[in-house]
Design a protein around this motif. Structure first.
Motif, PDB file in Angstrom:
ATOM      1  N   ASN A 108       0.317  -1.282  -0.380  1.00 29.07           N
ATOM      2  CA  ASN A 108       0.382   0.414   0.055  1.00 29.07           C
ATOM      3  C   ASN A 108       0.805   1.079  -0.231  1.00 29.07           C
ATOM      4  OD1 ASN A 108      -2.138   1.415   0.540  1.00 29.07           O
ATOM      5  ND2 ASN A 108      -1.164   1.657   2.692  1.00 29.07           N
ATOM      6  N   HIS A 109       2.519   1.383   0.891  1.00 24.15           N
ATOM      7  CA  HIS A 109       2.882   2.550   1.049  1.00 24.15           C
ATOM      8  C   HIS A 109       3.696   3.252  -0.317  1.00 24.15           C
ATOM      9  CE1 HIS A 109       6.276  -0.229   2.223  1.00 24.15           C
ATOM     10  NE2 HIS A 109       7.155   0.559   1.136  1.00 24.15           N
ATOM     11  N   VAL A 110       3.157   1.664  -1.450  1.00 27.34           N
ATOM     12  CA  VAL A 110       3.933   2.224  -1.951  1.00 27.34           C
ATOM     13  C   VAL A 110       3.342   3.217  -3.407  1.00 27.34           C
ATOM     14  CG1 VAL A 110       4.577   1.308  -4.955  1.00 27.34           C
ATOM     15  CG2 VAL A 110       5.632   0.480  -2.539  1.00 27.34           C
ATOM     16  N   VAL A 111       1.687   2.745  -3.851  1.00 30.68           N
ATOM     17  CA  VAL A 111       0.845   3.035  -4.599  1.00 30.68           C
ATOM     18  C   VAL A 111       0.187   4.082  -3.249  1.00 30.68           C
ATOM     19  CG1 VAL A 111       0.761   1.539  -5.560  1.00 30.68           C
ATOM     20  CG2 VAL A 111      -0.604   1.567  -3.898  1.00 30.68           C
ATOM     21  N   SER A 112       0.182   4.369  -2.093  1.00 33.16           N
ATOM     22  CA  SER A 112      -0.860   5.147  -2.030  1.00 33.16           C
ATOM     23  C   SER A 112      -1.051   6.724  -2.104  1.00 33.16           C
ATOM     24  CB  SER A 112      -0.816   5.634  -0.202  1.00 33.16           C
ATOM     25  OG  SER A 112       0.712   6.092  -0.240  1.00 33.16           O
ATOM     26  N   ALA A 113       0.254   7.240  -2.876  1.00 33.52           N
ATOM     27  CA  ALA A 113       0.718   8.261  -2.852  1.00 33.52           C
ATOM     28  C   ALA A 113      -0.007   9.366  -4.111  1.00 33.52           C
ATOM     29  CB  ALA A 113       2.495   9.217  -3.213  1.00 33.52           C
ATOM     30  N   ALA A 114      -0.802   8.318  -5.151  1.00 37.72           N
ATOM     31  CA  ALA A 114      -1.875   8.442  -6.307  1.00 37.72           C
ATOM     32  C   ALA A 114      -2.424   7.101  -6.163  1.00 37.72           C
ATOM     33  CB  ALA A 114      -0.160   7.752  -7.493  1.00 37.72           C
ATOM     34  N   ALA A 115      -3.109   6.744  -5.151  1.00 40.74           N
ATOM     35  CA  ALA A 115      -3.844   5.890  -5.059  1.00 40.74           C
ATOM     36  C   ALA A 115      -5.490   6.942  -5.375  1.00 40.74           C
ATOM     37  CB  ALA A 115      -4.209   5.800  -3.532  1.00 40.74           C
ATOM     38  N   ASP A 116      -5.804   8.178  -4.840  1.00 39.34           N
ATOM     39  CA  ASP A 116      -6.925   8.921  -4.976  1.00 39.34           C
ATOM     40  C   ASP A 116      -6.894   9.873  -6.403  1.00 39.34           C
ATOM     41  OD1 ASP A 116      -8.049   7.952  -2.761  1.00 39.34           O
ATOM     42  OD2 ASP A 116      -6.989   9.837  -1.339  1.00 39.34           O
ATOM     43  N   SER A 117      -5.352  10.484  -6.599  1.00 33.82           N
ATOM     44  CA  SER A 117      -5.336  11.108  -7.549  1.00 33.82           C
ATOM     45  C   SER A 117      -3.822  11.340  -8.016  1.00 33.82           C
ATOM     46  CB  SER A 117      -5.469  12.613  -7.503  1.00 33.82           C
ATOM     47  OG  SER A 117      -4.932  13.392  -6.344  1.00 33.82           O
ATOM     48  N   GLY A 118      -3.540  11.184  -9.406  1.00 34.65           N
ATOM     49  CA  GLY A 118      -1.825  10.824  -9.881  1.00 34.65           C
ATOM     50  C   GLY A 118      -1.533   9.678 -10.660  1.00 34.65           C
ATOM     51  N   ARG A 119      -0.892   9.391 -11.395  1.00 37.21           N
ATOM     52  CA  ARG A 119      -0.256   8.191 -12.331  1.00 37.21           C
ATOM     53  C   ARG A 119       0.461   6.885 -11.564  1.00 37.21           C
ATOM     54  NH1 ARG A 119       2.682   9.060 -17.831  1.00 37.21           N
ATOM     55  NH2 ARG A 119       1.940   7.095 -19.096  1.00 37.21           N
ATOM     56  N   ILE A 120      -0.024   6.462 -11.734  1.00 36.65           N
ATOM     57  CA  ILE A 120       0.782   4.858 -11.540  1.00 36.65           C
ATOM     58  C   ILE A 120       1.173   4.267 -12.366  1.00 36.65           C
ATOM     59  CG2 ILE A 120       0.716   2.321 -10.747  1.00 36.65           C
ATOM     60  CD1 ILE A 120      -1.381   3.319  -8.253  1.00 36.65           C
ATOM     61  N   VAL A 121       2.771   3.634 -12.899  1.00 39.59           N
ATOM     62  CA  VAL A 121       2.879   3.512 -13.803  1.00 39.59           C
ATOM     63  C   VAL A 121       3.030   2.232 -13.655  1.00 39.59           C
ATOM     64  CG1 VAL A 121       4.417   3.752 -16.105  1.00 39.59           C
ATOM     65  CG2 VAL A 121       3.243   5.573 -15.073  1.00 39.59           C
ATOM     66  N   VAL A 122       3.146   1.143 -14.230  1.00 39.35           N
ATOM     67  CA  VAL A 122       4.025  -0.245 -14.730  1.00 39.35           C
ATOM     68  C   VAL A 122       5.277  -0.391 -15.320  1.00 39.35           C
ATOM     69  CG1 VAL A 122       3.379  -2.884 -13.988  1.00 39.35           C
ATOM     70  CG2 VAL A 122       1.870  -0.974 -13.049  1.00 39.35           C
ATOM     71  N   VAL A 123       6.439  -0.598 -14.474  1.00 46.67           N
ATOM     72  CA  VAL A 123       7.459  -1.408 -16.126  1.00 46.67           C
ATOM     73  C   VAL A 123       7.612  -2.355 -15.891  1.00 46.67           C
ATOM     74  CG1 VAL A 123      10.129  -0.890 -16.794  1.00 46.67           C
ATOM     75  CG2 VAL A 123       8.093   1.084 -15.582  1.00 46.67           C
ATOM     76  N   PHE A 124       7.366  -2.954 -16.960  1.00 48.53           N
ATOM     77  CA  PHE A 124       7.853  -4.662 -17.190  1.00 48.53           C
ATOM     78  C   PHE A 124       8.891  -5.139 -17.167  1.00 48.53           C
ATOM     79  CE2 PHE A 124       3.022  -4.297 -17.721  1.00 48.53           C
ATOM     80  CZ  PHE A 124       3.038  -5.196 -17.189  1.00 48.53           C
ATOM     81  N   ALA A 125       9.538  -6.575 -17.015  1.00 47.16           N
ATOM     82  CA  ALA A 125      10.678  -6.925 -17.018  1.00 47.16           C
ATOM     83  C   ALA A 125      11.428  -6.614 -18.432  1.00 47.16           C
ATOM     84  CB  ALA A 125      10.829  -8.282 -17.440  1.00 47.16           C
ATOM     85  N   ASP A 126      10.659  -6.461 -19.426  1.00 53.24           N
ATOM     86  CA  ASP A 126      11.245  -6.403 -20.667  1.00 53.24           C
ATOM     87  C   ASP A 126      10.700  -5.271 -21.113  1.00 53.24           C
ATOM     88  OD1 ASP A 126       8.220  -5.204 -21.527  1.00 53.24           O
ATOM     89  OD2 ASP A 126       8.223  -6.560 -22.389  1.00 53.24           O
ATOM     90  N   GLY A 127      10.797  -4.245 -20.494  1.00 50.85           N
ATOM     91  CA  GLY A 127      11.573  -2.749 -20.578  1.00 50.85           C
ATOM     92  C   GLY A 127       9.318  -1.795 -20.924  1.00 50.85           C
ATOM     93  N   SER A 128       8.776  -2.956 -21.659  1.00 52.52           N
ATOM     94  CA  SER A 128       7.423  -2.145 -21.505  1.00 52.52           C
ATOM     95  C   SER A 128       6.869  -1.701 -20.779  1.00 52.52           C
ATOM     96  CB  SER A 128       6.334  -3.799 -22.452  1.00 52.52           C
ATOM     97  OG  SER A 128       6.054  -4.402 -21.409  1.00 52.52           O
ATOM     98  N   GLN A 129       6.271  -0.547 -20.683  1.00 52.47           N
ATOM     99  CA  GLN A 129       4.845  -0.119 -19.960  1.00 52.47           C
ATOM    100  C   GLN A 129       3.591   0.122 -19.959  1.00 52.47           C
ATOM    101  OE1 GLN A 129       6.363   3.676 -19.314  1.00 52.47           O
ATOM    102  NE2 GLN A 129       8.794   3.394 -19.483  1.00 52.47           N
TER     103      GLN A 129
END
Length: 364
Positions: free
Chosen positions: A98-119
């Motif tokens: 939770n503490h990883v994403v809480s800053a953007a949970a209500d408003s903001g942006r979360i980007v996931v970067v995969f092992a192959d470099g794609s997002q």
């Protein structure tokens, strides 16, 4: 750094030319010698490339697990940061802290970067500060999930591997053992603090590893890396000192299933307030109200089991408890509806064992 002047550059050029002249002269002399080496190639490897099936030990674990581990970049009104996570289901569900994403949970942006470099952008499916867990989702299918092991089978000394993105360095692999079990640890941040019944490991865990998997020798997740110890007096964790802590996979499984199903999680309680000032054996039930709340919740689990204000709880399911946090995390490691056996002492009376069926409370 200071800049080189024109004279210095000219000097370097002259030196280079002079060196080249000497090298040419020596080369010419070597060509004149009958015993001059004709082949200067060094021996080449005959091993060739290796398939995953050829790997063993940590190398094989890393090769199998790394494609399912992600880096998470978060930006919100409170700032930005990075963390880790791993694929929970093939349909795009990802587990992290939770503490990883809480800053953007209500408003903001979360980007996931995969092992192959794609997002891919992610949205929050559900999160719980009480367990410091969150499930996010990306619009992808066909992902490779990691299996959650039975963390109740983990024993001290088991080899483990931690994988994540410490300090943003994606795909970092460290190794160690399970150093201890049932450590009462607080995780999260100052606003949202979780109490976890943690697995302790000496595998190097650093800021940014949060949310990444701690896996066993079979490559199955036994814990979610969540916290590291720090020396007293430091304002924030500086780095690994060989004391890392992970949320057990059984806790993560139950909580993640609830978050995916309803967007919320629940946690169990026995319905008592504990006296944090008590310093004797075990932990003591408070004797006075706290913020309008009774020491023992009327008709709650403890009340129905005969526990009264001022009673001392010395063990849960035969495991001694020495401070309030130990009892709290031991209870939260169970599920609502589970039954636990508490060893209780009233005044100078002999200790007795009482069976308590845990009640349910929704997380905030």
């Amino acid at each position: 750094r200071g800049r080189l002047g024109a004279r210095a550059v000219a000097g370097l050029v002259a030196l280079s030319l002079a060196t080249g002249g000497v090298a040419g002269w020596v080369g010419g002399r070597l060509e004149d010698r009958a015993d001059a080496p004709q082949d200067v190639a060094l021996p080449a490897s005959v091993t060739g490339s290796r398939d995953v099936e050829d790997l063993t030990g940590v190398a094989r674990i890393a090769a199998e697990v790394l494609p399912s581990v992600v880096s998470i970049e978060v930006a919100g009104a409170e700032g930005s940061g990075t963390g880790s996570g791993f694929v929970l289901r093939e349909d795009g569900h990802i587990l992290t802290n939770n503490h990883v994403v809480s800053a953007a949970a209500d408003s903001g942006r979360i980007v996931v970067v995969f092992a192959d470099g794609s997002q891919a952008d992610a949205t929050v499916v559900g999160r719980t500060p009480e367990y410091d867990l969150a499930v996010i989702r990306v619009d992808r299918t066909g992902l490779t999930p990691l299996a959650l092991a039975d963390s109740d089978e983990v024993v001290v000394g088991d080899p483990v591997v931690a994988i994540g993105a410490p300090l943003g360095l994606q795909g970092t692999v460290t190794t160690g053992i399970v150093s201890a079990l049932n450590r009462p640890v607080s995780a999260g941040n100052a606003v949202e603090t979780a109490f976890i019944n943690a697995i302790q490991t000496d595998a190097a865990i650093n800021p940014g590893n949060s949310g990444g998997p701690l896996v066993n020798a079979a490559g199955e997740v036994v814990g979610i890396n969540s916290a590291i110890a720090q020396a007293p007096g430091l304002g924030q964790a500086a780095g690994s000192i060989g004391l890392g802590f992970a949320i057990p996979s059984n806790q993560a499984r139950r909580t993640a299933e609830e978050l995916i199903a309803t967007g919320e999680a629940t946690y169990p309680v026995i319905g008592v307030l504990l006296d944090q000032r008590y310093t004797g054996e075990g932990v003591q039930v408070a004797t006075e109200e706290q913020q309008g709340q009774q020491p023992v919740t009327p008709d709650g689990p403890a009340d129905r089991a005969g526990i009264r204000p001022g009673d001392v709880i010395t063990a849960i399911d035969g495991r001694p408890v020495t401070d309030a946090d130990e009892l709290i995390v031991a209870i939260r490691a169970r599920a609502p509806g589970d039954a636990v056996t508490l060893t209780v002492r009233t005044g100078d009376d002999d200790a007795r064992e009482v069976r308590v069926v845990l009640d349910v409370v929704p997380t905030d």
